[in-house]
Design a protein around this motif. Sequence first.
Motif, PDB file in Angstrom:
ATOM      1  N   LEU A 131     -33.572 -11.997 -84.666  1.00 41.66           N
ATOM      2  CA  LEU A 131     -34.878 -12.125 -84.038  1.00 41.66           C
ATOM      3  C   LEU A 131     -35.330 -10.785 -83.458  1.00 41.66           C
ATOM      4  CD1 LEU A 131     -34.425 -15.450 -82.014  1.00 41.66           C
ATOM      5  CD2 LEU A 131     -35.420 -15.165 -84.292  1.00 41.66           C
ATOM      6  N   ASN A 132     -36.636 -10.676 -83.203  1.00 39.91           N
ATOM      7  CA  ASN A 132     -37.113  -9.475 -82.508  1.00 39.91           C
ATOM      8  C   ASN A 132     -36.716  -9.542 -81.033  1.00 39.91           C
ATOM      9  OD1 ASN A 132     -39.588 -10.110 -80.648  1.00 39.91           O
ATOM     10  ND2 ASN A 132     -39.956 -11.305 -82.498  1.00 39.91           N
ATOM     11  N   THR A 133     -36.747  -8.413 -80.369  1.00 40.27           N
ATOM     12  CA  THR A 133     -36.286  -8.302 -78.985  1.00 40.27           C
ATOM     13  C   THR A 133     -36.976  -9.296 -78.063  1.00 40.27           C
ATOM     14  OG1 THR A 133     -35.817  -5.956 -79.286  1.00 40.27           O
ATOM     15  CG2 THR A 133     -36.085  -6.727 -77.021  1.00 40.27           C
ATOM     16  N   PHE A 134     -38.302  -9.361 -78.136  1.00 39.45           N
ATOM     17  CA  PHE A 134     -39.031 -10.205 -77.193  1.00 39.45           C
ATOM     18  C   PHE A 134     -38.931 -11.688 -77.541  1.00 39.45           C
ATOM     19  CE2 PHE A 134     -41.142  -6.020 -77.032  1.00 39.45           C
ATOM     20  CZ  PHE A 134     -40.767  -5.687 -75.746  1.00 39.45           C
ATOM     21  N   GLY A 135     -38.727 -11.977 -78.817  1.00 42.69           N
ATOM     22  CA  GLY A 135     -38.493 -13.360 -79.204  1.00 42.69           C
ATOM     23  C   GLY A 135     -37.212 -13.898 -78.595  1.00 42.69           C
ATOM     24  N   THR A 136     -36.161 -13.083 -78.665  1.00 40.84           N
ATOM     25  CA  THR A 136     -34.869 -13.486 -78.094  1.00 40.84           C
ATOM     26  C   THR A 136     -34.976 -13.684 -76.587  1.00 40.84           C
ATOM     27  OG1 THR A 136     -33.709 -12.236 -79.810  1.00 40.84           O
ATOM     28  CG2 THR A 136     -32.441 -12.846 -77.863  1.00 40.84           C
ATOM     29  N   ILE A 137     -35.599 -12.725 -75.910  1.00 38.50           N
ATOM     30  CA  ILE A 137     -35.740 -12.812 -74.456  1.00 38.50           C
ATOM     31  C   ILE A 137     -36.585 -14.022 -74.060  1.00 38.50           C
ATOM     32  CG2 ILE A 137     -36.783 -11.681 -72.444  1.00 38.50           C
ATOM     33  CD1 ILE A 137     -36.009  -8.998 -73.786  1.00 38.50           C
ATOM     34  N   GLY A 138     -37.704 -14.220 -74.774  1.00 39.65           N
ATOM     35  CA  GLY A 138     -38.589 -15.335 -74.452  1.00 39.65           C
ATOM     36  C   GLY A 138     -37.942 -16.684 -74.677  1.00 39.65           C
ATOM     37  N   LEU A 139     -37.226 -16.820 -75.791  1.00 44.22           N
ATOM     38  CA  LEU A 139     -36.544 -18.078 -76.093  1.00 44.22           C
ATOM     39  C   LEU A 139     -35.529 -18.414 -75.004  1.00 44.22           C
ATOM     40  CD1 LEU A 139     -35.178 -19.350 -79.460  1.00 44.22           C
ATOM     41  CD2 LEU A 139     -33.600 -19.124 -77.545  1.00 44.22           C
ATOM     42  N   GLU A 140     -34.702 -17.443 -74.652  1.00 43.74           N
ATOM     43  CA  GLU A 140     -33.662 -17.691 -73.655  1.00 43.74           C
ATOM     44  C   GLU A 140     -34.259 -17.987 -72.285  1.00 43.74           C
ATOM     45  OE1 GLU A 140     -29.769 -15.425 -71.735  1.00 43.74           O
ATOM     46  OE2 GLU A 140     -30.468 -14.869 -73.750  1.00 43.74           O
ATOM     47  N   ALA A 141     -35.273 -17.233 -71.891  1.00 38.96           N
ATOM     48  CA  ALA A 141     -35.893 -17.450 -70.577  1.00 38.96           C
ATOM     49  C   ALA A 141     -36.567 -18.816 -70.510  1.00 38.96           C
ATOM     50  CB  ALA A 141     -36.907 -16.346 -70.295  1.00 38.96           C
ATOM     51  N   ALA A 142     -37.240 -19.218 -71.584  1.00 37.56           N
ATOM     52  CA  ALA A 142     -37.933 -20.510 -71.607  1.00 37.56           C
ATOM     53  C   ALA A 142     -36.945 -21.657 -71.476  1.00 37.56           C
ATOM     54  CB  ALA A 142     -38.739 -20.642 -72.894  1.00 37.56           C
ATOM     55  N   TYR A 143     -35.886 -21.627 -72.272  1.00 34.47           N
ATOM     56  CA  TYR A 143     -34.919 -22.717 -72.241  1.00 34.47           C
ATOM     57  C   TYR A 143     -34.067 -22.712 -70.971  1.00 34.47           C
ATOM     58  CZ  TYR A 143     -35.844 -24.126 -77.091  1.00 34.47           C
ATOM     59  OH  TYR A 143     -36.420 -24.602 -78.235  1.00 34.47           O
ATOM     60  N   THR A 144     -33.958 -21.568 -70.329  1.00 36.81           N
ATOM     61  CA  THR A 144     -33.143 -21.484 -69.113  1.00 36.81           C
ATOM     62  C   THR A 144     -33.937 -21.848 -67.866  1.00 36.81           C
ATOM     63  OG1 THR A 144     -31.806 -19.717 -70.119  1.00 36.81           O
ATOM     64  CG2 THR A 144     -31.682 -19.955 -67.719  1.00 36.81           C
ATOM     65  N   HIS A 145     -35.207 -21.439 -67.818  1.00 38.30           N
ATOM     66  CA  HIS A 145     -35.981 -21.564 -66.572  1.00 38.30           C
ATOM     67  C   HIS A 145     -37.246 -22.415 -66.695  1.00 38.30           C
ATOM     68  CE1 HIS A 145     -33.443 -18.378 -64.985  1.00 38.30           C
ATOM     69  NE2 HIS A 145     -33.789 -17.591 -65.991  1.00 38.30           N
ATOM     70  N   GLY A 146     -37.535 -22.965 -67.872  1.00 36.48           N
ATOM     71  CA  GLY A 146     -38.848 -23.559 -68.082  1.00 36.48           C
ATOM     72  C   GLY A 146     -39.007 -25.032 -67.786  1.00 36.48           C
ATOM     73  N   GLU A 147     -37.991 -25.705 -67.304  1.00 37.22           N
ATOM     74  CA  GLU A 147     -38.064 -27.163 -67.198  1.00 37.22           C
ATOM     75  C   GLU A 147     -39.115 -27.654 -66.204  1.00 37.22           C
ATOM     76  OE1 GLU A 147     -35.062 -30.845 -67.577  1.00 37.22           O
ATOM     77  OE2 GLU A 147     -34.453 -29.326 -66.112  1.00 37.22           O
ATOM     78  N   ILE A 148     -39.212 -27.030 -65.040  1.00 35.03           N
ATOM     79  CA  ILE A 148     -40.203 -27.464 -64.045  1.00 35.03           C
ATOM     80  C   ILE A 148     -41.611 -27.283 -64.602  1.00 35.03           C
ATOM     81  CG2 ILE A 148     -41.189 -26.957 -61.779  1.00 35.03           C
ATOM     82  CD1 ILE A 148     -38.363 -26.261 -60.822  1.00 35.03           C
TER      83      ILE A 148
END
Length: 390
Positions: free
Chosen positions: A271-288
């Motif tokens: 994946l591209n750099t920002f795709g990887t960062i965005g995916l991980e951040a969303a799944y880690t912190h996005g529930e609320i």
Amino acid sequence: MKKDFFNNKINRINTNSVKWDRMENLFGKKDLLPFWVADMDFAAPEEVVKEIAKRVDHGVFGYTTPTESTNESVRSWVQKRHEWNIEADWITYSPGIVFAISMAIQAYTQKGDSILIQPPVYTPFFEMVKVNERKLIESPLYLKGDRYSIDFSSFEKQLASGVKMFILCSPHNPIGRVWKRGELEKIAELCKKYDVLILSDEIHSDLVYKPSVHIPISSLNEDAENRTITCIAPSKTFNVPGLQASAIIIPNNELREKYQQQQHKQGFFTLNTFGTIGLEAAYTHGEIWLNELLAYLQENIDFTRSFIKKNLPSLKVINPEGTYLLWIDCRALNMSDEDLHNLLLTKGGIAVESGVKYGAAEGKGFIRLNIGCPREQLKEGLKKLKAALS
């Protein structure tokens, strides 16, 4: 998060937005209000924006790759949201689910092989089968009242004809169905009987309204697990499709190796750099953020259904159990799809998706409306719809 977060109208014009900046190319007019492509008009979760900004501030954008923490974010997410326990090594990545569908078709079938879909359904299902020179087989869903169901007699008949792969849309785009356990079990049972692979597009799996519950078909039993390729992504859930990052979950070692070999043939490695960062951040912190989004979308759905019932009673909204896409039955207008489409554009100034894109016969007389936007924007769009059809 502030309560008015989703009411915040953000100007997306001149941001290279497909939804807002490509309308003149696609519809022949640019002064339209867009409710067409499946792209919400909400800002991504703050944590996603912050993590990407932090990486931008670092200033070096060399080669990167998903890490163990990326895998863990995916694994934890599907376990918590969908009660599906997966292993980290089952996960591979893709820039998008349409790309993944094409890779799976190439990896597991040969030219001329039959692939089954259920129209009305997401347009790229048709396209990827045809462009890869496979035979398209259809088992249409049927509508009774305001609910679609699977015609299992037709479904089995088509599987028995020699189908090699079935592409499942779960939850279903555009009709908004969230398949119940019994339906999924019947699908899995028949695919086992006729030895058919299941390619399950579950990109909308997080966008489900109570009391409906998304069940990954791969989680049903060992056989389903071993014949299913599951595609998920944060793109629809957190409105980050431009980051181009999807997770493909393949428990069967042999199938996973074949898929990865096909990706390698296409020159895809990570994946591209920002795709990887965005995916991980969303799944880690996005529930609320997601929980509040779902409440807001449900209010948008209720508002739209109430508005149409009061002001456009000849239209019928198919009640969605998932997604932010409304499938609207306009057949009572007794208009051709071309005339309806032109009326919405010229008299209404509103861009929606014509139903025939999702099946020439099954989508005839329908439109798909995206309600993933601030309430005031939705109200303006519905007024335009009323003005066009009054």
